[in-house]
Design an enzyme around this catalytic site. Structure first.
Site, PDB file in Angstrom:
ATOM      1  CD  GLU A   1      -5.201  10.235   5.752  1.00  8.46           C
ATOM      2  OE1 GLU A   1      -5.942  10.148   4.680  1.00  8.46           O
ATOM      3  OE2 GLU A   1      -5.356   9.239   6.586  1.00  8.46           O
TER       4      GLU A   1
ATOM      5  CG  ASP B   1      -2.208   0.954   1.155  1.00  3.34           C
ATOM      6  OD1 ASP B   1      -2.196   1.486   0.124  1.00  3.34           O
ATOM      7  OD2 ASP B   1      -2.751   1.535   2.092  1.00  3.34           O
TER       8      ASP B   1
ATOM      9  CG  ASP C   1      -4.911   8.292  -0.429  1.00  4.26           C
ATOM     10  OD1 ASP C   1      -4.289   7.275  -1.107  1.00  4.26           O
ATOM     11  OD2 ASP C   1      -4.830   8.683   0.653  1.00  4.26           O
TER      12      ASP C   1
ATOM     13  CG  ASP D   1      -2.193   6.381   7.143  1.00 10.91           C
ATOM     14  OD1 ASP D   1      -2.945   7.247   6.135  1.00 10.91           O
ATOM     15  OD2 ASP D   1      -2.614   5.296   7.456  1.00 10.91           O
TER      16      ASP D   1
ATOM     17  NE  ARG E   1      -5.205   4.138  -3.286  1.00  6.85           N
ATOM     18  CZ  ARG E   1      -4.992   3.760  -2.015  1.00  6.85           C
ATOM     19  NH1 ARG E   1      -5.173   4.829  -1.191  1.00  6.85           N
ATOM     20  NH2 ARG E   1      -4.460   2.494  -1.571  1.00  6.85           N
TER      21      ARG E   1
HETATM   22  C1  OTU Z   1      -4.705   6.819   4.010  1.00 10.55           C
HETATM   23  O1  OTU Z   1      -5.944   6.968   3.286  1.00 10.55           O
HETATM   24  C2  OTU Z   1      -3.654   6.862   2.976  1.00 10.55           C
HETATM   25  O2  OTU Z   1      -3.401   8.101   2.636  1.00 10.55           O
HETATM   26  C3  OTU Z   1      -3.739   5.720   1.763  1.00 10.55           C
HETATM   27  O3  OTU Z   1      -2.807   6.035   0.950  1.00 10.55           O
HETATM   28  C4  OTU Z   1      -3.724   4.505   2.560  1.00 10.55           C
HETATM   29  O4  OTU Z   1      -4.075   3.567   1.784  1.00 10.55           O
HETATM   30  C5  OTU Z   1      -4.754   4.238   3.760  1.00 10.55           C
HETATM   31  O5  OTU Z   1      -4.894   5.428   4.507  1.00 10.55           O
HETATM   32  C6  OTU Z   1      -4.344   3.158   4.619  1.00 10.55           C
HETATM   33  O6  OTU Z   1      -3.002   3.323   5.424  1.00 10.55           O
HETATM   34  O7  OTU Z   1      -7.479   6.173   5.871  1.00 10.55           O
HETATM   35  O8  OTU Z   1      -8.629   8.697   6.736  1.00 10.55           O
HETATM   36  O9  OTU Z   1      -8.268   6.071  -0.822  1.00 10.55           O
HETATM   37  O10 OTU Z   1      -8.530   8.218   1.214  1.00 10.55           O
HETATM   38  O11 OTU Z   1      -8.057   5.381   2.706  1.00 10.55           O
HETATM   39  C7  OTU Z   1      -8.768   8.497   5.315  1.00 10.55           C
HETATM   40  C8  OTU Z   1      -8.671   6.088   0.320  1.00 10.55           C
HETATM   41  C9  OTU Z   1      -7.621   7.015   4.921  1.00 10.55           C
HETATM   42  C10 OTU Z   1      -7.934   7.184   1.299  1.00 10.55           C
HETATM   43  C11 OTU Z   1      -8.332   6.501   2.587  1.00 10.55           C
HETATM   44  C12 OTU Z   1      -7.169   7.420   3.792  1.00 10.55           C
END
Ligand code: OTU
Length: 673
Positions: free
Chosen positions: A326, A141, A396, A284, A520
């Site tokens: 995030e 990922d 993303d 994250d 993505r």
């Molecule tokens: C975040 O994503 C990261 O930016 C993603 O790249 C990861 O895949 C994900 O966590 C898992 O670690 O959790 O609060 O495309 O917008 O998954 C939102 C979907 C997240 C992302 C969402 C986001």
């Protein structure tokens, strides 16, 4: 709050910890601890108070803080004190960020060092280096499946290299952001491996269920994040004959924060990253950290308490260390990550303004900024001292969840409008210049998001492919106009690597089995340095975008009203295609930013300019550096054009400024001034 017993015990603990001599060096730490101990205890007990081990775990936590401070270098401790005195170090108009994958942008961390000048040339002084901690080869990922939080993945180099990069950035006055992937670990992490081998201590680090029916109540309330590639929220672990919670991919195991040891371990990771010299940490997926059966298991009260507790602890050890939430969730939910109620402004200092980002793309596709304005007004106010990350693209997808009542009030059906946007950005709509693609289409709900690079979504990629000069000009203007907005709107601008030279989609991921299931990757390009070299070629697309951006960045930095003190008002342009907002500061500096989201010239009336306190005929555009010209009280805003309006300096002011400049050159100001 003064709590004699707590303070007494803390003193005892501190003086009995090895190597805390000289105690004098621990003075600022102790002061901060005294101020926070009871609050930390209260927050800790909200999560763990009912457990037998609560008291013991609390003191172990405090001991973790002592150890973390012990590890904090002198320069970082000094920086903490400076930043405590300048609380607004991260609200600054001077800050402009870029996010990038070290490997895709430069190669190894050591190669990245050689590219720092390219960033500073553009005016970047804050970098978010995307996940670079150890993660499994193959599917990971994009690094968001960490298998060791204390080492750098060999694809990037060694921990030493990261430290060197951090030091180099600091010596250049640049800020560093890294990710803290706190919701889950990789299934290859030592904890997961031990759990898989049957160790109950480590099984308690995750959410395990022996029978399917035990997880049904969780599953019932939880939406799917990747319905196309990772349906469901649980994965069967054959070795154990048990189910484990995996909200994201099946190789990302959700951590069980109901276990205080998990909290402590992750806090130690957080402080480890702070001690490496990270200035601002990107936390994250913060919305997901505490699950409650039957609920969506997102944005829970406890997920907030986890952050408040982490913040309170970080404040004791490293007060010059800021948090980015995030949380890509509805606006009413996002602002809660700044802290509310008694924790107002005491959770995360910074959050992604995903709503604003998506609304900007809506306005582009609709040539209409009405929903944008309604949407922004629907974002609840945030506490002073907190700020947004404003961005156009990131690694993303773009989610398109808009307030349904707003859409209905505009006579639009939410489902159809979303379909329109997905079609528009996938280039499936007559007249659309976009070349993106739908992401995570969910056949059960008909829902989809959008992938694609900025250049692809804005029409530049198509213009280049079809050698369409008009479209090329138009999309460059669009790209600059959108960047002009994130650079002037209240908050911190974060530019996505490659966008500064108009990089299109990268389809090479399709040939890689560890990536092909996730489109993505189309907007996570390998940096094309030959293309980047063209910024030196006058008139090239790359030069036009790069230099245009550079100018906008310079202007932001020289406009103190761009610092975010919640000093923004959205203005009524009386023209749906035109978006206008005013920025100001207490010293009287102000700028009115006006942007045209349509492909034809638009007009605004001088009344807008007057309402914002300017004299229409004595107003200049900072971007062109000249007075604006109006006809019959109307100002023309070119297609995808933008103005940064401010007072035209009077002749006297101009003379005075010139005098001042001369003076500055003639005298050397006394030191310390
Ligand atoms: C975040 O994503 C990261 O930016 C993603 O790249 C990861 O895949 C994900 O966590 C898992 O670690 O959790 O609060 O495309 O917008 O998954 C939102 C979907 C997240 C992302 C969402 C986001």
């Amino acid at each position: 709050m003064y709590d004699p017993q707590l303070h007494h015990d803390f003193r005892l603990l501190l003086s009995s910890t090895k190597n805390v001599k000289p105690l004098r060096e621990f003075e600022p730490f102790s002061q901060r601890a005294f101020a926070n101990l009871s609050r930390i205890k209260k927050l800790f007990n909200r999560l763990y108070g009912s457990l037998d081990q609560a008291e013991e775990q609390y003191w172990l936590l405090i001991q973790d803080l002592i150890h973390a401070f012990k590890e904090r270098s002198l320069p970082l401790r000094r920086q903490d004190l400076d930043r405590e005195a300048k609380r607004d170090w991260y609200l600054n108009e001077k800050l402009v960020g870029m996010m990038l994958y070290v490997d895709r942008f430069a190669g190894k961390l050591s190669d990245f060092e050689g590219k720092v000048d390219y960033l500073t040339e553009l005016g970047i002084n804050w970098v978010h280096l995307m996940p670079l901690l150890k993660s499994p080869e193959g599917s990971n990922d994009g690094g968001y499946a960490v298998s060791d939080y204390r080492s750098v993945d060999e694809r990037f180099g060694k921990l030493e290299d990261l430290k060197r990069v951090a030091d180099k950035l600091r010596s250049k006055g640049m800020l560093l952001t890294l990710d803290m992937v706190m919701n889950h670990t990789s299934d290859q992490h030592e904890w997961a491996q031990k759990a898989k081998a049957g160790d109950p201590f480590y099984q308690d680090f995750y959410y395990f269920f022996e029978e399917r029916f035990m997880l049904d109540e969780y599953e019932a309330g939880m939406p799917e994040v990747f319905p196309h590639s990772a349906p469901g929220n649980f994965t069967y672990v054959e070795e154990l004959k048990k189910w484990v919670m995996t909200v994201f991919h099946k190789y990302q195991w959700d951590l069980n924060y109901r276990n205080p040891i998990v909290f402590r371990e992750m806090l130690k990771v957080l402080l480890f990253l702070a001690n490496l010299g990270v200035d601002i940490i990107r936390l994250d997926a913060v919305a997901f950290t505490w699950k409650i059966p039957g609920s969506t298991s997102q944005n829970t009260e406890e997920a907030h308490v986890i952050l408040q507790l982490m913040k309170a602890c970080a404040e004791v050890v490293a007060p010059g260390f800021a948090f980015i939430a995030e949380a890509i969730v509805a606006p009413q939910e996002v602002v809660r990550y700044f802290g509310e109620g008694e924790n107002y402004g005491r959770e995360c200092e910074i959050a992604y303004n995903a709503t604003f980002m998506a609304l900007l793309w809506d306005a582009v596709a609709s040539s209409d900024t009405t929903l944008l304005k309604m949407g922004i007004e629907g974002i609840p106010p945030k506490p002073k001292g907190t700020t947004w990350i404003n961005y156009l693209r990131c690694h993303d997808d773009i989610g398109l969840g808009f307030e349904e009542s707003h859409l209905y009030s505009l006579g639009k059906t939410p489902f159809l409008h979303k379909k329109y946007l997905v079609d528009y950005y996938s280039g499936n709509f007559e007249g659309s210049p976009a070349l993106g693609a739908p992401f995570a289409f969910n056949p059960k709900t008909g829902d989809a998001r959008i992938s694609g690079s900025l250049a692809a979504l804005a029409g530049l990629e198509k213009a280049v492919a079809e050698q369409d000069q008009d479209l090329l000009d138009q999309s460059i203007r669009k790209i600059l106009m959108l960047h002009g907005i994130i650079l002037s709107y209240g908050g911190l601008p974060l530019i996505y690597y490659g966008d500064e030279i108009g990089t299109g989609n990268d389809h090479s991921y399709l040939d890689q089995p560890d990536k092909s299931y996730d489109n993505r990757w189309m907007h996570r390009p390998i940096m094309d340095w030959e293309k980047a070299d063209k910024i030196e070629v006058e008139g090239s697309t790359e030069a036009r975008i790069f230099n245009g951006l550079k100018k906008l960045i310079l202007l932001r930095k020289s406009s103190p009203e761009m610092a975010d003190h919640n000093s923004i008002s959205i203005e009524d342009s009386e023209n749906p295609a035109v978006f206008a907002f005013l920025r100001w500061n207490m010293e009287g500096a102000k700028t009115l930013v006006i942007s045209n989201f349509s492909d034809s010239p638009q007009y605004i009336s001088s009344a807008l300019i007057s309402r914002c306190g300017f004299t229409p005929y004595a107003t200049m555009d900072k971007l062109e550096g000249e007075a604006i010209r109006m006809y019959h009280d109307l100002l023309e805003v070119p297609a995808f054009g933008q103005y940064w309006l401010t007072d035209l300096p009077t002749f006297e002011a101009f003379q005075a400024a010139k005098e001042m400049d001369k003076l500055k050159q003639e005298f050397e100001w006394p030191r310390g001034n």
